[in-house]
Motif scaffolding. Structure first.
Motif, PDB file in Angstrom:
ATOM      1  N   SER A  74      32.476 -30.169  40.991  1.00  0.00           N
ATOM      2  CA  SER A  74      33.258 -29.287  40.116  1.00  0.00           C
ATOM      3  C   SER A  74      34.414 -28.626  40.849  1.00  0.00           C
ATOM      4  O   SER A  74      35.281 -28.022  40.216  1.00  0.00           O
ATOM      5  CB  SER A  74      32.346 -28.211  39.506  1.00  0.00           C
ATOM      6  OG  SER A  74      31.921 -27.290  40.491  1.00  0.00           O
ATOM      7  N   ASN A  75      34.457 -28.711  42.173  1.00  0.00           N
ATOM      8  CA  ASN A  75      35.556 -28.129  42.948  1.00  0.00           C
ATOM      9  C   ASN A  75      36.777 -29.039  43.015  1.00  0.00           C
ATOM     10  O   ASN A  75      37.858 -28.606  43.426  1.00  0.00           O
ATOM     11  CB  ASN A  75      35.105 -27.827  44.372  1.00  0.00           C
ATOM     12  CG  ASN A  75      33.931 -26.867  44.464  1.00  0.00           C
ATOM     13  OD1 ASN A  75      33.065 -27.011  45.320  1.00  0.00           O
ATOM     14  ND2 ASN A  75      33.876 -25.890  43.579  1.00  0.00           N
ATOM     15  N   LEU A  76      36.624 -30.317  42.649  1.00  0.00           N
ATOM     16  CA  LEU A  76      37.691 -31.287  42.868  1.00  0.00           C
ATOM     17  C   LEU A  76      38.945 -30.989  42.055  1.00  0.00           C
ATOM     18  O   LEU A  76      40.033 -31.427  42.416  1.00  0.00           O
ATOM     19  CB  LEU A  76      37.199 -32.702  42.543  1.00  0.00           C
ATOM     20  CG  LEU A  76      36.180 -33.298  43.531  1.00  0.00           C
ATOM     21  CD1 LEU A  76      35.600 -34.600  42.986  1.00  0.00           C
ATOM     22  CD2 LEU A  76      36.829 -33.547  44.892  1.00  0.00           C
ATOM     23  N   ASN A  77      38.813 -30.240  40.946  1.00  0.00           N
ATOM     24  CA  ASN A  77      39.982 -30.007  40.104  1.00  0.00           C
ATOM     25  C   ASN A  77      40.965 -29.009  40.710  1.00  0.00           C
ATOM     26  O   ASN A  77      42.089 -28.878  40.223  1.00  0.00           O
ATOM     27  CB  ASN A  77      39.549 -29.519  38.709  1.00  0.00           C
ATOM     28  CG  ASN A  77      39.205 -28.043  38.679  1.00  0.00           C
ATOM     29  OD1 ASN A  77      38.515 -27.550  39.567  1.00  0.00           O
ATOM     30  ND2 ASN A  77      39.653 -27.337  37.658  1.00  0.00           N
ATOM     31  N   ARG A  78      40.557 -28.305  41.810  1.00  0.00           N
ATOM     32  CA  ARG A  78      41.450 -27.240  42.273  1.00  0.00           C
ATOM     33  C   ARG A  78      41.335 -26.921  43.763  1.00  0.00           C
ATOM     34  O   ARG A  78      42.262 -26.359  44.336  1.00  0.00           O
ATOM     35  CB  ARG A  78      41.171 -25.951  41.482  1.00  0.00           C
ATOM     36  CG  ARG A  78      39.795 -25.362  41.788  1.00  0.00           C
ATOM     37  CD  ARG A  78      39.335 -24.367  40.756  1.00  0.00           C
ATOM     38  NE  ARG A  78      38.062 -23.751  41.138  1.00  0.00           N
ATOM     39  CZ  ARG A  78      36.889 -24.333  40.993  1.00  0.00           C
ATOM     40  NH1 ARG A  78      36.806 -25.551  40.487  1.00  0.00           N
ATOM     41  NH2 ARG A  78      35.777 -23.712  41.364  1.00  0.00           N
ATOM     42  N   MET A 160      43.717 -13.622  43.079  1.00  0.00           N
ATOM     43  CA  MET A 160      43.034 -13.797  41.796  1.00  0.00           C
ATOM     44  C   MET A 160      43.786 -14.850  40.998  1.00  0.00           C
ATOM     45  O   MET A 160      45.018 -14.933  41.067  1.00  0.00           O
ATOM     46  CB  MET A 160      43.012 -12.485  40.992  1.00  0.00           C
ATOM     47  CG  MET A 160      42.166 -11.381  41.593  1.00  0.00           C
ATOM     48  SD  MET A 160      40.391 -11.748  41.597  1.00  0.00           S
ATOM     49  CE  MET A 160      40.060 -11.806  39.830  1.00  0.00           C
ATOM     50  N   ASP A 161      43.043 -15.666  40.236  1.00  0.00           N
ATOM     51  CA  ASP A 161      43.701 -16.622  39.336  1.00  0.00           C
ATOM     52  C   ASP A 161      43.274 -16.317  37.905  1.00  0.00           C
ATOM     53  O   ASP A 161      42.111 -16.374  37.567  1.00  0.00           O
ATOM     54  CB  ASP A 161      43.390 -18.078  39.726  1.00  0.00           C
ATOM     55  CG  ASP A 161      41.899 -18.332  39.896  1.00  0.00           C
ATOM     56  OD1 ASP A 161      41.134 -17.362  40.022  1.00  0.00           O
ATOM     57  OD2 ASP A 161      41.492 -19.506  39.884  1.00  0.00           O
ATOM     58  N   PHE A 162      44.277 -15.957  37.093  1.00  0.00           N
ATOM     59  CA  PHE A 162      44.055 -15.593  35.693  1.00  0.00           C
ATOM     60  C   PHE A 162      44.595 -16.711  34.804  1.00  0.00           C
ATOM     61  O   PHE A 162      45.717 -16.637  34.299  1.00  0.00           O
ATOM     62  CB  PHE A 162      44.752 -14.280  35.360  1.00  0.00           C
ATOM     63  CG  PHE A 162      44.282 -13.099  36.167  1.00  0.00           C
ATOM     64  CD1 PHE A 162      42.958 -12.688  36.134  1.00  0.00           C
ATOM     65  CD2 PHE A 162      45.160 -12.389  36.974  1.00  0.00           C
ATOM     66  CE1 PHE A 162      42.526 -11.599  36.868  1.00  0.00           C
ATOM     67  CE2 PHE A 162      44.744 -11.299  37.715  1.00  0.00           C
ATOM     68  CZ  PHE A 162      43.422 -10.898  37.667  1.00  0.00           C
ATOM     69  N   GLY A 163      43.836 -17.760  34.623  1.00  0.00           N
ATOM     70  CA  GLY A 163      44.290 -18.859  33.786  1.00  0.00           C
ATOM     71  C   GLY A 163      45.510 -19.524  34.383  1.00  0.00           C
ATOM     72  O   GLY A 163      45.428 -20.267  35.345  1.00  0.00           O
ATOM     73  N   CYS A 230      47.151 -23.307  39.123  1.00  0.00           N
ATOM     74  CA  CYS A 230      47.112 -21.863  39.375  1.00  0.00           C
ATOM     75  C   CYS A 230      46.715 -21.592  40.827  1.00  0.00           C
ATOM     76  O   CYS A 230      47.302 -20.732  41.494  1.00  0.00           O
ATOM     77  CB  CYS A 230      46.129 -21.189  38.419  1.00  0.00           C
ATOM     78  SG  CYS A 230      46.236 -19.384  38.425  1.00  0.00           S
ATOM     79  N   VAL A 231      45.737 -22.345  41.345  1.00  0.00           N
ATOM     80  CA  VAL A 231      45.316 -22.177  42.734  1.00  0.00           C
ATOM     81  C   VAL A 231      46.456 -22.569  43.684  1.00  0.00           C
ATOM     82  O   VAL A 231      46.701 -21.908  44.690  1.00  0.00           O
ATOM     83  CB  VAL A 231      44.053 -22.996  43.012  1.00  0.00           C
ATOM     84  CG1 VAL A 231      43.662 -22.925  44.479  1.00  0.00           C
ATOM     85  CG2 VAL A 231      42.893 -22.499  42.135  1.00  0.00           C
ATOM     86  N   LEU A 232      47.177 -23.648  43.354  1.00  0.00           N
ATOM     87  CA  LEU A 232      48.322 -24.053  44.175  1.00  0.00           C
ATOM     88  C   LEU A 232      49.428 -22.994  44.130  1.00  0.00           C
ATOM     89  O   LEU A 232      50.087 -22.716  45.137  1.00  0.00           O
ATOM     90  CB  LEU A 232      48.861 -25.397  43.699  1.00  0.00           C
ATOM     91  CG  LEU A 232      47.966 -26.608  43.974  1.00  0.00           C
ATOM     92  CD1 LEU A 232      48.505 -27.839  43.261  1.00  0.00           C
ATOM     93  CD2 LEU A 232      47.848 -26.869  45.465  1.00  0.00           C
ATOM     94  N   GLY A 233      49.637 -22.403  42.953  1.00  0.00           N
ATOM     95  CA  GLY A 233      50.628 -21.332  42.841  1.00  0.00           C
ATOM     96  C   GLY A 233      50.255 -20.126  43.688  1.00  0.00           C
ATOM     97  O   GLY A 233      51.123 -19.503  44.318  1.00  0.00           O
ATOM     98  N   LEU A 234      48.961 -19.817  43.731  1.00  0.00           N
ATOM     99  CA  LEU A 234      48.502 -18.702  44.555  1.00  0.00           C
ATOM    100  C   LEU A 234      48.759 -18.983  46.032  1.00  0.00           C
ATOM    101  O   LEU A 234      49.174 -18.097  46.789  1.00  0.00           O
ATOM    102  CB  LEU A 234      47.013 -18.466  44.313  1.00  0.00           C
ATOM    103  CG  LEU A 234      46.375 -17.286  45.042  1.00  0.00           C
ATOM    104  CD1 LEU A 234      47.052 -15.980  44.660  1.00  0.00           C
ATOM    105  CD2 LEU A 234      44.884 -17.221  44.732  1.00  0.00           C
ATOM    106  N   THR A 256      53.117 -11.979  41.654  1.00  0.00           N
ATOM    107  CA  THR A 256      52.548 -12.840  40.617  1.00  0.00           C
ATOM    108  C   THR A 256      53.630 -13.619  39.890  1.00  0.00           C
ATOM    109  O   THR A 256      54.807 -13.256  39.939  1.00  0.00           O
ATOM    110  CB  THR A 256      51.741 -11.993  39.610  1.00  0.00           C
ATOM    111  OG1 THR A 256      51.079 -12.853  38.668  1.00  0.00           O
ATOM    112  CG2 THR A 256      52.643 -11.019  38.852  1.00  0.00           C
ATOM    113  N   ILE A 257      53.214 -14.690  39.235  1.00  0.00           N
ATOM    114  CA  ILE A 257      54.098 -15.445  38.343  1.00  0.00           C
ATOM    115  C   ILE A 257      53.235 -16.049  37.241  1.00  0.00           C
ATOM    116  O   ILE A 257      52.138 -16.555  37.498  1.00  0.00           O
ATOM    117  CB  ILE A 257      54.862 -16.554  39.103  1.00  0.00           C
ATOM    118  CG1 ILE A 257      55.794 -17.310  38.146  1.00  0.00           C
ATOM    119  CG2 ILE A 257      53.923 -17.507  39.819  1.00  0.00           C
ATOM    120  CD1 ILE A 257      56.720 -18.292  38.827  1.00  0.00           C
ATOM    121  N   ASP A 258      53.696 -15.948  36.019  1.00  0.00           N
ATOM    122  CA  ASP A 258      52.999 -16.542  34.876  1.00  0.00           C
ATOM    123  C   ASP A 258      53.527 -17.965  34.699  1.00  0.00           C
ATOM    124  O   ASP A 258      54.624 -18.168  34.178  1.00  0.00           O
ATOM    125  CB  ASP A 258      53.234 -15.702  33.623  1.00  0.00           C
ATOM    126  CG  ASP A 258      52.333 -16.117  32.460  1.00  0.00           C
ATOM    127  OD1 ASP A 258      51.997 -17.323  32.372  1.00  0.00           O
ATOM    128  OD2 ASP A 258      51.968 -15.246  31.651  1.00  0.00           O
TER     129      ASP A 258
END
Length: 378
Positions: A74-78, A160-163, A230-234, A256-258
Motif C-alpha cells: 500500500s506504500n507504493l502509490n506515494r 502534512m498532506d491534506f489531499g 502530494c507527497v512529492l509536492g511536500l 503550502t500549495i494547493d
C-alpha cells in the motif's frame, strides 16, 4: 598507501562537486556549502522518506533516518520504495538507495524508530529535523522530539498532506523555543488525545475538498488518504525550505500549495477556496453531532459481534466495494436476524454521494446488483 588514499579522497570530493554543479546559478556557493555541512534527521520514513532523495540531490551528505515500520504494497502509490523494498525496514531501504546515489553519503539508521531512549543521540549534532512521525503511533515521542529540539535550538519542519495540498509547518526553535509554538500541550500528547494534540495544524490550511474527508476520519476512523503527487509536492517544498533555514533566513510558518487549485481555471479555483468557510461550518456541525451521540452515562460493555457466515460476509463486501458516485461508498448495514440485512446509508458519507442528483440512485443500483449477483451467482 597514504598517497593513494589522499588521491582517492580528492577524486571523491571532485566527483561530489561535479554532481551538484548544475545547481550553480540557483544555489549559491554559501548555500551549497551549508547543505554539504548539514546533518538532517528524518523522523518517520513513510511520508518523510520522500524528502531524503531531493535533499541528497541538492547536496546534503549526512542523514539520520528513523522509522520502526517496513514497506508494504500500500506504500507504493506515494512512498520512496519499489517492489524489491517490500518487507524491508523503511530507513534501511532508503539508506541503501542514498548510498547508490552518492557513495560518500553518511547515513545512520534507527530501524526501531525514535524512542525516548535514543532521542538525545539522534539529535546530537543535527542541524535540522523533518518530522513525519505518525501521531497515532508515537504521540509522546513526537512531542519529546519537539521539546528537546526546542531546548537545543534545532529547527523542526513538520510535514502534512491534506489531499491535494502538501503543507509544511516550520518551527524555528532558534527564535521561539516553545514546542509547537505553544499550540499543542504536553498533556494531550502524553495522554494520546489525538486531535487535541494536533491543534497546531489549524483548520484554515486544510483545503475545502479535503475537509469533509478529514472530518469523516475524525468521526468514523479509518486510514488517512494519501496520494503520490502530494507527497512529492511536500518534498519539493521541504528541499527549498531547508536551504533557507540552514542560511538562518526567516521563512513563513506555514509553507503550502494547493495542487488541485493550481491547475483549475481561475473561476473554479476561486470557488474552491470560497467553499472553505462553508466546509468548516459543516465539519463543526458533524463533530458536534458525533459528540452528542456519545452515551451520557457509562453503559455495559457490548457483547462481541456475531461472526457473519462466510457467504453473507462476501455479499456485504460486494455491496460495500461496489462503484458509487464520487467513490463515496455511502452504505451501512444492519443485521436484523440470521436471514435479514437492512441496507441503509451512512449519514457522514451520504452528502458526497448525492452531489449528483442521479448519483445516489446509480450507487444504490450498483450496491443491490452486486449483492444479488453474489447471493445467487456461483
Amino acid at each position: 598507501m597514504a598517497t593513494d588514499t589522499h588521491r582517492a579522497d580528492i577524486d571523491m570530493m571532485a566527483a561530489g562537486a561535479e554532481a551538484v554543479s548544475r545547481n550553480t546559478g540557483i544555489i549559491s556557493e554559501r548555500e551549497q556549502a551549508a547543505l554539504r555541512a548539514a546533518t538532517v534527521l528524518v523522523a518517520g520514513c513513510g511520508g518523510g522518506g520522500g524528502v531524503v532523495e531531493p535533499l541528497a540531490r541538492l547536496g546534503v551528505l549526512r542523514f539520520r533516518l528513523a522509522d520502526p515500520d517496513v514497506f508494504d504494497v500500500s506504500n507504493l502509490n506515494r512512498q520512496a520504495c519499489v517492489q524489491a523494498d517490500l518487507g524491508r525496514s523503511k530507513p534501511t531501504a532508503i539508506a541503501d538507495r542514498m548510498r547508490t546515489l552518492n557513495p560518500s553519503a553518511e547515513v545512520t539508521v534507527y530501524p526501531q524508530g525514535l524512542t525516548l531512549e535514543n532521542l538525545d543521540e539522534a539529535l546530537d549534532g543535527v542541524h535540522i529535523v523533518f518530522d513525519a512521525i505518525d501521531p497515532t503511533m508515537s504521540s509522546w515521542v513526537k512531542y519529546q522530539l519537539h521539546e528537546r529540539a526546542a531546548r537545543l535550538g534545532i529547527p523542526v519542519l513538520a510535514g502534512m498532506d491534506f489531499g491535494g495540498r502538501p503543507t509544511l509547518y516550520v518551527f524555528d526553535y532558534r527564535r521561539n523555543p516553545v514546542p509547537f509554538y505553544g499550540r499543542a500541550s504536553a498533556e494531550a500528547h502524553r495522554e494520546n488525545r489525538l486531535w487535541e494534540s494536533m491543534r497546531w495544524i489549524g483548520s484554515t490550511h486544510v483545503p475545502s475538498d479535503f475537509l469533509a474527508v478529514q472530518t469523516d476520519r475524525r468521526v468514523n476512523g479509518g486510514s488517512w488518504p494519501q496520494i503520490g503527487y502530494c507527497v512529492l509536492g511536500l518534498a519539493t517544498l521541504t528541499a527549498r525550505t531547508v536551504v533557507d533555514v540552514l542560511m538562518n533566513r526567516r521563512t513563513r510558518h506555514v509553507v503550502t500549495i494547493d495542487v488541485h487549485a493550481a491547475v483549475m481555471t481561475r473561476p473554479a479555483a476561486l470557488l474552491h477556496r470560497a467553499r472553505l468557510p462553508v466546509e468548516i461550518v459543516r465539519s463543526r456541525r458533524a463533530l458536534r453531532a458525533a459528540s452528542r451521540r456519545t452515551p451520557l452515562r457509562p453503559s455495559a460493555a457490548p457483547e462481541p459481534p456475531r461472526p457473519l457466515p462466510e457467504r453473507l460476509a462476501g455479499v456485504l463486501d460486494g455491496a460495500r466495494l461496489a462503484p458509487s458516485a464520487f467513490n463515496a461508498q455511502p452504505w451501512a448495514f444492519e443485521l436484523l436476524d440470521d436471514r435479514t440485512v437492512r441496507l441503509a446509508h451512512d449519514p457522514q458519507r451520504w452528502p458526497a454521494a448525492v452531489k449528483d442528483p442521479l448519483g445516489w440512485a446509480e450507487s444504490l443500483g450498483c450496491a443491490l446488483g452486486a449483492m444479488a449477483y453474489l447471493a445467487h451467482g456461483e
